[in-house]
Structures are given as structure tokens and as C-alpha cells.
Design an enzyme around this catalytic site. Sequence first.
Site, PDB file in Angstrom:
ATOM      1  N   GLU A  90      21.691 -17.351 -13.935  1.00  0.00           N
ATOM      2  CA  GLU A  90      20.307 -17.889 -14.133  1.00  0.00           C
ATOM      3  C   GLU A  90      20.089 -17.612 -15.658  1.00  0.00           C
ATOM      4  O   GLU A  90      20.649 -16.477 -16.055  1.00  0.00           O
ATOM      5  CB  GLU A  90      19.349 -17.418 -13.564  1.00  0.00           C
ATOM      6  CG  GLU A  90      19.433 -18.028 -11.840  1.00  0.00           C
ATOM      7  CD  GLU A  90      18.305 -17.468 -10.796  1.00  0.00           C
ATOM      8  OE1 GLU A  90      18.138 -18.059  -9.891  1.00  0.00           O
ATOM      9  OE2 GLU A  90      17.920 -16.349 -11.053  1.00  0.00           O
ATOM     10  N   CYS A 103      16.744 -15.978 -22.715  1.00  0.00           N
ATOM     11  CA  CYS A 103      17.112 -14.858 -21.925  1.00  0.00           C
ATOM     12  C   CYS A 103      18.525 -15.248 -21.269  1.00  0.00           C
ATOM     13  O   CYS A 103      18.505 -16.219 -20.404  1.00  0.00           O
ATOM     14  CB  CYS A 103      16.236 -14.273 -21.130  1.00  0.00           C
ATOM     15  SG  CYS A 103      16.825 -12.972 -20.150  1.00  0.00           S
ATOM     16  N   CYS A 110      24.990  -7.608 -10.120  1.00  0.00           N
ATOM     17  CA  CYS A 110      25.141  -6.376 -10.969  1.00  0.00           C
ATOM     18  C   CYS A 110      25.476  -5.055 -10.092  1.00  0.00           C
ATOM     19  O   CYS A 110      25.160  -5.003  -9.019  1.00  0.00           O
ATOM     20  CB  CYS A 110      23.816  -6.102 -11.880  1.00  0.00           C
ATOM     21  SG  CYS A 110      24.090  -4.730 -12.663  1.00  0.00           S
ATOM     22  N   CYS A 114      19.766  -1.058  -9.840  1.00  0.00           N
ATOM     23  CA  CYS A 114      18.269  -0.693  -9.859  1.00  0.00           C
ATOM     24  C   CYS A 114      17.220  -1.089  -8.806  1.00  0.00           C
ATOM     25  O   CYS A 114      17.308  -2.239  -8.705  1.00  0.00           O
ATOM     26  CB  CYS A 114      17.886  -1.022 -11.367  1.00  0.00           C
ATOM     27  SG  CYS A 114      19.049  -0.582 -12.697  1.00  0.00           S
ATOM     28  N   CYS A 117      14.999  -4.178  -9.429  1.00  0.00           N
ATOM     29  CA  CYS A 117      15.622  -5.305  -9.770  1.00  0.00           C
ATOM     30  C   CYS A 117      16.239  -6.218  -8.875  1.00  0.00           C
ATOM     31  O   CYS A 117      17.125  -5.683  -8.047  1.00  0.00           O
ATOM     32  CB  CYS A 117      16.630  -4.942 -10.932  1.00  0.00           C
ATOM     33  SG  CYS A 117      17.774  -6.313 -11.599  1.00  0.00           S
ATOM     34  N   CYS A 332      10.987 -10.579 -15.423  1.00  0.00           N
ATOM     35  CA  CYS A 332      11.986  -9.443 -15.597  1.00  0.00           C
ATOM     36  C   CYS A 332      12.239  -9.018 -14.257  1.00  0.00           C
ATOM     37  O   CYS A 332      11.301  -8.743 -13.372  1.00  0.00           O
ATOM     38  CB  CYS A 332      11.211  -8.442 -16.557  1.00  0.00           C
ATOM     39  SG  CYS A 332      11.375  -8.601 -18.240  1.00  0.00           S
TER      40      CYS A 332
END
Length: 350
Positions: A90, A103, A110, A114, A117, A332
Site C-alpha cells: 500500500e 508515502c 515487516c 512494533c 503498527c 500512520c
Amino acid sequence: MEDFLSLELPELEGRIHALGQPRYRARQIFSWIHGRGVFSAEQMHNLPGELRGQVAPFLSPPPVALDQRLDGEDGTQKFRFRLRDGGVIESVTIPEEKRVTLCVSTQVGCALGCLFCRTGQMGLRRNLKVEEILGQYYAIRSMFGGKRAITHVVLMGMGEPLENQEATRRALKLMTHPLGCGLSTRRITVSTVGIPGRLERLFSEIPVSITLSLNAADEETRSRLMPINRRYQIEEVLDTLRRIPLAPRRRFTIAYVLIRGENDSLKDARRLVRILHGLRCKINLIPFNPFPETELRRPQEGDVLAFQDCLRGRGLSTHVRWSRGGDVLAACGQLGGEAPENRKETPGDM
Ligand code: SF4
């Protein structure tokens, strides 16, 4: 077969020379690809017919296909791209008065996990290739009407750029080359958890803006929120930033996601002031954006403002980023997760 799209100019010159053609032809091809977004030899009309035939097998459009586009009420747009192997990534555009920021993602998922996230909850499927990172930029640039349509690029989408170091380095080189996209390094930001060594190496070659994803002022809290902190602790990461030779008037950005009851107290704010002492930086406070798979909570507005006042009162330039695009999960920390191809298989999925 190696695609010319991922080659830096000296490498492309070598390939063109090996085909028995003068090196300046490589500059023409480079400029077609990266400056104008032309990926077909047929359309490169200043090349002789023989050369067009020779290079055609090495040219193809970026391997990202637009799958879905969601428009947020505030003008933010989220683009979902499908990769050739079925993976999904994305990208997000954020229009502001005088700029349009794109972005982009650097990994499918990932590995760093975290807690705040959504991408981190997917696990890592794979690194993106150079042409997949650039492909997001080229596809959206052409949808938006050409070379100047995107004014800023941030590597802040899915993935940790420094965990995909070589593809990130190469993509940045190609984005900033004057014969290609020609984006100034000042208009590109790499957002990172801060991996010492890799961060310094990248900056010494391409002095882009750096955003450090800090999110806590003590080791214990950061290690809980960001497991990578057990390997690279706050102190070591901040020392790395202090060693990086910033140009005059440039500063680092410290990103701090505020999560209710985790890191949003005045005690945290005061500690943050202490650990950032002497570092040329500004701070972006980002109230946590909840997503379906988390129990973490958004902070209360009063606590966000008190946190900001505390930092400002001690001389730190601090802004609250009331994230945009929340209605389309483009804010975010909210990217990823909808596509079944991206889900890490767990016994519960089977
Ligand atoms: S915040 Fe960045 S590094 Fe952490 S899990 Fe998400 S994508 Fe990875």
C-alpha cells in the site's frame, strides 16, 4: 532477465556499451525511464531503430498493478498494489496546501513487530525489489499528471527501509538523479527505527531527511512497544544520530506515537526532554490510530496537549500530527492486513 529500470546510470552505460552502442544512449534511455516514466522502447523515439530492438527485452513497466484506490474525506488517498507474486502493498498520498506527499512501502509486511503498527502484526513476507519501490512512485506520479505532481516522498509505508537496505539505497539514488526523477534529497524522508551503522552508511551516500521512530523515553517501554529495541537501544540509536553530520539548518524528526497509559504521561514527556538534550531535532507527536487487531488505545486529547506543552515549555519544537486518512485506514501505523495474501499463516488461519 535484468530490467533496466533497476540500474543506476553507470551500470546502464556499461550494458549499452556492451551492446556496441555509444554510452550517451544510456543517458537517453535513463531519462526516458526515470524522467518521463516511459517503459517501452517503441516510444523512445530519439533512439535508432536497431537500438530500440536491442533494448526492448530489457524494458518493462514496473511490476505493480493498481488493485484498489480509497479516497479519504480529507483528500488522503490509499492505493493498493498487487505484485506479480500475488503480494499486496500500500501507498498513500497526502495533499497539503503547497505539496503532495507520497508515502511508499519498502517491504511486504515487516519483521519488527512494533505493537502500535498494523503492518508489524503481519510479519515479514518479503523485501520489495527496487522496481517495486519505484513502481509505486511512477504509477502514482503518472496518475497525478506527471513529473512534478508528487513534491515529497516519504519511506514510511509498510516495512522498515533499513531492513531492505540495498533496494532502498538504489531506489533513492534513482529518485534523486538529476537525469531521472530529480527529487531533491531534502524532499525525501526515510523513517526508521534507527539501525546504527546502516543509517550512517545510507546518509553518507544520500543525505535524505531522517525521521527516527522513537515512541518511548526509556528502554523498558520502548522494548515492550518495539522489540527491536532489545537489539538497538535508545542510547545507541541517539548516539548514532549525534554522529551524523547534518547540514546547517537541518534537523532530525523524532516520531513519537502517543498511546494511552503506555507512554503518554508527563513523566514520559520530561524524560524525553532529557534524552533528546543537545540533539538537533523537532518532534512529531502522533496520537495512536487504533486498528482492528489491537487493544492499544488512543490517548485523550487533553493528555496529548499537556505532553506537547511540556516539550514546548522546555524549548523543543513539537507538533501534533492528528493523522489523516483514518477513515480509509491510511493513517500512520494502519497500513496492511486486509489482503489474505498478506496474512501470516497461523494455526488459527488454517
Ligand atoms: S512501525 Fe515500521 S518498523 Fe515497526 S513494525 Fe511497523 S513497519 Fe515495521
